[in-house]
Design a protein around this motif. Structure first.
Motif, PDB file in Angstrom:
ATOM      1  N   LEU A 125      -9.275  -6.578  -8.892  1.00  0.00           N
ATOM      2  CA  LEU A 125      -9.517  -7.949  -8.880  1.00  0.00           C
ATOM      3  C   LEU A 125     -10.178  -8.330  -7.496  1.00  0.00           C
ATOM      4  CD1 LEU A 125      -5.707  -9.292  -9.320  1.00  0.00           C
ATOM      5  CD2 LEU A 125      -7.754  -9.182 -11.033  1.00  0.00           C
ATOM      6  N   SER A 128     -12.508  -0.480 -15.127  1.00  0.00           N
ATOM      7  CA  SER A 128     -12.769  -0.588 -13.818  1.00  0.00           C
ATOM      8  C   SER A 128     -13.830  -0.324 -13.643  1.00  0.00           C
ATOM      9  CB  SER A 128     -11.534   0.627 -13.464  1.00  0.00           C
ATOM     10  OG  SER A 128     -12.006   1.825 -13.807  1.00  0.00           O
ATOM     11  N   TRP A 182      -5.147  -4.122  -7.917  1.00  0.00           N
ATOM     12  CA  TRP A 182      -5.683  -4.044  -9.229  1.00  0.00           C
ATOM     13  C   TRP A 182      -4.663  -4.963 -10.096  1.00  0.00           C
ATOM     14  CZ3 TRP A 182      -9.691  -0.805  -9.271  1.00  0.00           C
ATOM     15  CH2 TRP A 182      -9.874   0.211  -8.348  1.00  0.00           C
ATOM     16  N   ASP A 183      -5.495  -5.248 -11.073  1.00  0.00           N
ATOM     17  CA  ASP A 183      -4.853  -5.805 -12.357  1.00  0.00           C
ATOM     18  C   ASP A 183      -4.294  -4.688 -13.325  1.00  0.00           C
ATOM     19  OD1 ASP A 183      -3.851  -7.467 -14.708  1.00  0.00           O
ATOM     20  OD2 ASP A 183      -5.765  -8.258 -14.857  1.00  0.00           O
ATOM     21  N   GLY A 225      -4.945  -5.663 -17.194  1.00  0.00           N
ATOM     22  CA  GLY A 225      -6.585  -5.456 -17.507  1.00  0.00           C
ATOM     23  C   GLY A 225      -7.327  -4.492 -17.202  1.00  0.00           C
ATOM     24  N   SER A 277       2.794  -6.140 -12.534  1.00  0.00           N
ATOM     25  CA  SER A 277       1.487  -6.682 -13.165  1.00  0.00           C
ATOM     26  C   SER A 277       0.325  -6.260 -12.117  1.00  0.00           C
ATOM     27  CB  SER A 277       1.492  -8.214 -13.541  1.00  0.00           C
ATOM     28  OG  SER A 277       1.753  -8.678 -12.279  1.00  0.00           O
ATOM     29  N   LEU A 278       0.741  -6.336 -10.816  1.00  0.00           N
ATOM     30  CA  LEU A 278      -0.357  -5.964  -9.785  1.00  0.00           C
ATOM     31  C   LEU A 278      -0.024  -4.781  -9.072  1.00  0.00           C
ATOM     32  CD1 LEU A 278      -0.668  -9.522  -8.243  1.00  0.00           C
ATOM     33  CD2 LEU A 278      -2.388  -8.388  -9.856  1.00  0.00           C
ATOM     34  N   TYR A 308       3.588  -1.523  -6.311  1.00  0.00           N
ATOM     35  CA  TYR A 308       3.540  -2.257  -7.206  1.00  0.00           C
ATOM     36  C   TYR A 308       4.093  -3.597  -6.642  1.00  0.00           C
ATOM     37  CZ  TYR A 308       2.076   0.838 -11.149  1.00  0.00           C
ATOM     38  OH  TYR A 308       1.414   1.579 -12.012  1.00  0.00           O
ATOM     39  N   ARG A 357     -14.895 -12.201 -19.667  1.00  0.00           N
ATOM     40  CA  ARG A 357     -14.981 -11.332 -18.357  1.00  0.00           C
ATOM     41  C   ARG A 357     -16.566 -11.243 -17.977  1.00  0.00           C
ATOM     42  NH1 ARG A 357     -13.023  -5.407 -16.641  1.00  0.00           N
ATOM     43  NH2 ARG A 357     -13.293  -5.879 -14.384  1.00  0.00           N
TER      44      ARG A 357
END
Length: 936
Positions: A143, A797, A135-136, A139, A121-122, A116, A833
């Protein structure tokens, strides 16, 4: 009439503490340890030594569940943990709820690295497929993927300075990636062997890599956040080619290690004052990390010693060398690795270390830190580090064997389970999977329950060891055989048993109690001498026949009462390692090292059927009591269920990840226990769900067909350019199903819109036309709402991959609904999106298609307005939360806060009980009090 059977399914897997292939990690509180236990994420309470959770994904229709390969906790959450699996998926678990929050699918190979960023957040994941996916987490979508490594990615780490990511691989390269441009901005060379791990300290000052080299490589991290994206250019100064001045990582030296084995893991602790280097062996080196001030002092002392040494050498020679003097003058005051890292101590274990981690909790007074170590012998240990020594605080060892499970036996009423390994016998409750007792014994190869709550264990040394379960101790050791006791078979009357050994003897034993000591003992009554090693023995339920399997691949049957020879069974090409006689004494089943099981008739010794059962040696077979159903296990990791009357394979139970050594069927046949080389014990329960043979055959064929959908391999055309970025995700059965559901929803919605338009035209021409009847398949929703339901049901995803497979005409239809969705104000993020993804995927077709222009033109202002409205709502909520936080902070500083809160609590309780409203003027007084609080 077609015969039906009842299905067996895996109900529990126990006996595992930690398994190879995954790292161990603390939770944020430092009280729980997270470890991979084959396909489970095991959450252990360290002090109590008990399991809090065993988190595992649902079993697939066929095949085994993927192994846990990496574990990483979220730094900003107390309960969320990211777990990587062998099938390339990443799942985020809530260890408090015990539920899977998110599933991220993108890699084609096993996930080997997770990390992380500091905000949580990522999430970056590296894999055996050589890709890195960012990865987000919020969300729940990928990414992008970073491609450039040419072998397995072994570790990744985020740098907070400049939004960068550093990765290492088996290809001996360390790469620095810029997350804004999604490109590789630096490639670090110099390692002579595979790089297995890397880590940065908490201030992002130093990065250390561990490889197969005999030293650790240390790099200083550049503080410039505006590094040029093209660092491949070289500068030429005075005719000499030098590296670019914008490099992110600069080598400041190496640390010589004490152990020459390859480094498996390197990690800093949370404070950045300790650093650990774990070798792929039994050694863990702990280093102290100096801060910048202390490192500067060491650097100055080092330079001073160097100058003094040079001065003494020059005085000894009688002259001052100008060259050395010039070098001292031009040398820069730079901190090197030896100024920062100092070897504190070396921790040596008795067994191989799998992984380690530092505790996030501050160390106790007198200690410098605390570490958790996962060992190869299925053990977790916690050590407290002092300056020179390490002392063990806790250990999680009771719930599992230290080696593979060789024997599994149930008592007569199936309430207790006995398992053996190379040094211990464990007694379990098979229903609760709790370990009741652990007794040290020899290497157990066979065993049986005995009267008086005792266990008889046949060992590799040829002894029979009697274990008292109540006292949890080994009460007696009998020198029974001269070779390994491979098999023990009890008499159904409970008065004795038969043992078979490698010394060619089959011995009959009787139980007896010694009055003086009141302990169980055994007495040898008869001995049957054979010509070869005895590998297995079995006594029929009526105690009439004794079957003996020999090393020469024959099975001989004798009468128990007279020990006269009855039958000799030939047919196996290799020795039979397991056998069993049915409860009615009609059938004998044998499993051999030639991968076959044979079903024999006990009346004439004829072979009813020979079945190719497993892909490797069959280790054990057993009938379900009072039936002709047979279970078999083998080295191919499979557990199979057969019908010995019809000679049909009923079920294949997959779950073990290594050779299955032993098997035990309950007295009622309601569950089966298996033990494996992977150190796990699994219970398979019989369910009430019936199944038919034809259905099972069709399922197996479908599985073989679907296996070719995505084999996870890398074709030559899939190899990307060096430093390239790609799409995060891959095609799976779920994405194909998602595309089908979206296309079906579009077709149904289009049909409904046509029916509605036709009805309106009929209504205009004929006022007596009936009422419109909507399609019930739309579930009472409008057409555009039904399509939105289908799109929103796709996992975030998988959305990008699903839209990639959507045909252009269907994508154009889907874009026609975006305006209606955004005008309703629901799921604005999803709609935006979808719009962005479809525009990127079909950009050329949309630009060249005239019909699409009105749709695109109408979408632009609507999307912008919807996003702005969502931003305003989020901003308003954040401002309100900030205001509440300030109020709570002010209230926390209020004098007599506890007393005021208690008074308010009592007042509220009285108001609820009596039903009275607050007194007149209460609101006014409350506002005045809030204003006073704000002023204070």
């Amino acid at each position: 009439m077609v015969k039906s059977y009842l299905r067996y399914e895996e109900a529990a897997a126990f006996g595992l503490v930690v398994s190879p292939g995954a790292n161990v990690e603390y939770d944020s509180s430092g009280k729980l340890l997270l470890a991979g236990a084959l396909e489970q994420l095991a959450v252990w309470n360290v002090k109590q030594g008990r399991s809090v959770h065993n988190l595992s994904i649902p079993a697939p229709a066929t095949g085994t569940r993927a192994l846990v390969t990496s574990v990483q906790r979220m730094p900003t959450s107390t309960s969320l943990v990211a777990v990587g699996y062998g099938d390339g998926t990443v799942r985020i678990w809530d260890i408090i709820k015990g539920a899977c929050e998110t599933t991220l699918v993108g890699h084609k190979g096993a996930t080997t690295a997770l990390r992380y960023n500091k905000l949580g957040s990522l999430l970056a994941s590296g894999s055996k497929d050589t890709d890195i996916i960012v990865w987000d987490v919020v969300g729940e979508a990928g990414l992008f993927s970073l491609r450039g490594h040419r072998d397995q990615v072994t570790d990744v780490v985020f740098l907070t300075k400049g939004k960068r990511l550093v990765s290492c691989s088996k290809d001996t390269f360390v790469r620095v990636w810029d997350l804004d441009t999604q490109s590789c901005i630096q490639t670090v060379v110099g390692h002579r062997g595979e790089i297995w791990s890397l880590d940065v300290n908490n201030s992002d000052t130093y990065l250390v890599t561990g490889s197969a080299d005999p030293e650790l490589h240390v790099y200083a991290i550049s503080e410039d956040e505006n590094v040029a994206s093209d660092t491949s250019k070289e500068e030429v100064e005075n005719g000499v080619t030098t590296k670019s001045k914008w490099e992110v990582l600069k080598n400041i030296g190496n640390i010589k290690r004490g152990d020459n084995g390859r480094v498996a893991t390197v990690r800093f602790d949370a404070s950045g004052t300790l650093f650990g280097s774990q070798v792929a062996g039994k050694t863990l080196e702990i280093y102290s990390v100096s801060d910048e001030l202390e490192a500067s002092k060491k650097m100055k002392r080092r330079r001073k010693r160097k100058r003094e040494k040079a001065t003494k050498a020059s005085e000894k020679n009688g002259l001052m060398e100008e060259k050395g003097q010039d070098e001292m003058a031009t040398e820069k005051d730079e901190i090197i690795a030896s100024d920062v890292f100092h070897l504190l101590q070396t921790v040596r274990m008795k067994h191989k270390i799998l992984s380690f981690c530092f505790s996030p909790v501050q160390a106790k007074k007198g200690a410098v830190g605390s570490i958790a170590i996962a060992l190869h012998n299925n053990l977790l240990e916690v050590y407290e580090l002092q300056e020179q020594t390490a002392s063990r605080l806790h250990a999680v060892d009771l719930p599992g064997h230290r080696s593979d499970v060789r024997v599994a036996r149930l008592n007569q009423d199936s309430t207790l389970l006995m398992t053996t390994s190379h040094n211990a016998v464990k007694i379990w409750n098979p229903q609760t999977t709790a370990c009741l007792h652990t007794v040290e014994t020899g290497y157990g190869l066979s065993g049986v329950f005995a009267p008086g709550n005792h266990v008889i264990v046949g060992t590799k040394a040829g002894t029979l060891e009697i274990v008292d379960i109540d006292a949890a101790e080994r009460s007696k050791v009998v020198e029974a055989h001269l070779g390994a006791v491979w098999s023990i078979s009890p008499f159904t009357d409970g008065l004795g048993f038969v043992s078979g050994s490698a010394d060619h003897d089959v011995k009959f034993w009787e139980y007896e109690f010694v009055q003086a000591t009141k302990q169980l003992s055994i007495r040898n009554t008869r001995t049957l001498r054979m010509a070869e090693d005895v590998l297995a023995v079995c006594v029929s339920a009526n105690a009439k026949y004794l079957a003996v399997s020999l090393l020469d691949s024959t099975i001989k049957i004798f009468f128990v009462d007279s020990l006269k020879f009855f039958l000799s069974l030939y047919g196996h090409k290799l020795p039979a390692l397991g056998m069993d006689i049915s409860s009615d004494g009609a059938l004998l089943v044998t499993g051999s090292a030639d991968k076959n099981i044979k079903i024999w008739g006990m009346d004439f010794g004829d072979c009813h059927k020979s079945l190719f059962a497993h892909a490797d040696s069959v280790m054990a077979v057993q009938f379900v009591p009072n039936t002709h159903y047979v279970f078999s296990v083998g080295k191919d990791r499979g557990v199979k269920y057969w019908d010995a009357d019809t000679f049909e394979l009923l079920l294949t139970l997959e779950g073990h990840h290594a050779e299955v050594w032993c098997l035990a069927v309950s007295s009622l046949g309601d569950f089966v226990i298996t033990g494996s080389h992977d150190r796990s014990i699994r219970r398979w329960d019989r369910t009430s769900e019936p199944f038919f043979l034809e259905e099972e055959r069709e399922k197996r064929l479908e599985t073989m067909f679907d296996a070719g959908l995505d084999d996870g391999g890398r074709r030559p055309e899939d190899i990307p350019e060096e430093g390239a970025a790609g799409v995060a995700g891959r095609k799976t059965q779920d994405t194909i199903s998602a595309v089908d559901s979206i296309i079906e929803a579009l077709e149904m919605a289009e049909s409904e819109i046509e029916r509605l338009a036709l009805h309106k035209n009929e209504k205009k021409s004929d006022s007596k036309a009936g009422q419109f009847k909507p399609n019930v398949l739309l579930l009472g929703m409008a057409p555009h709402a039904f399509v939105l339901r289908a799109v929103s049901s796709v996992r975030p995803s998988d959305l990008e991959q699903a839209l990639l497979m959507l045909p252009f005409m269907d994508a154009l239809k889907l874009m026609g609904y975006l305006k209606d969705w955004i005008s309703e104000g629901t799921q604005v993020e999803l709609v935006c999106r979808v719009a962005v993804l479809l525009s990127q995927i079909h950009h050329q077709q949309l630009a060249s298609t005239g019909v699409a222009r009105p749709t695109l033109t109408s979408l632009h202002p609507v999307l912008k307005e919807g996003v702005q409205l969502l931003k305003d709502t989020i901003g308003y909520n954040m401002a309100a939360m900030g205001h509440l936080q300030r109020l709570l902070t002010a209230r926390a500083d209020m004098p007599f806060k506890d007393a005021a809160n208690k008074v308010m609590e009592i007042r509220n309780k009285l108001a609820k009980r009596t039903g009275h409203l607050p007194a007149p003027g209460a609101k006014k007084r409350k506002k005045q009090a809030e204003k006073a609080e704000a002023k204070t």
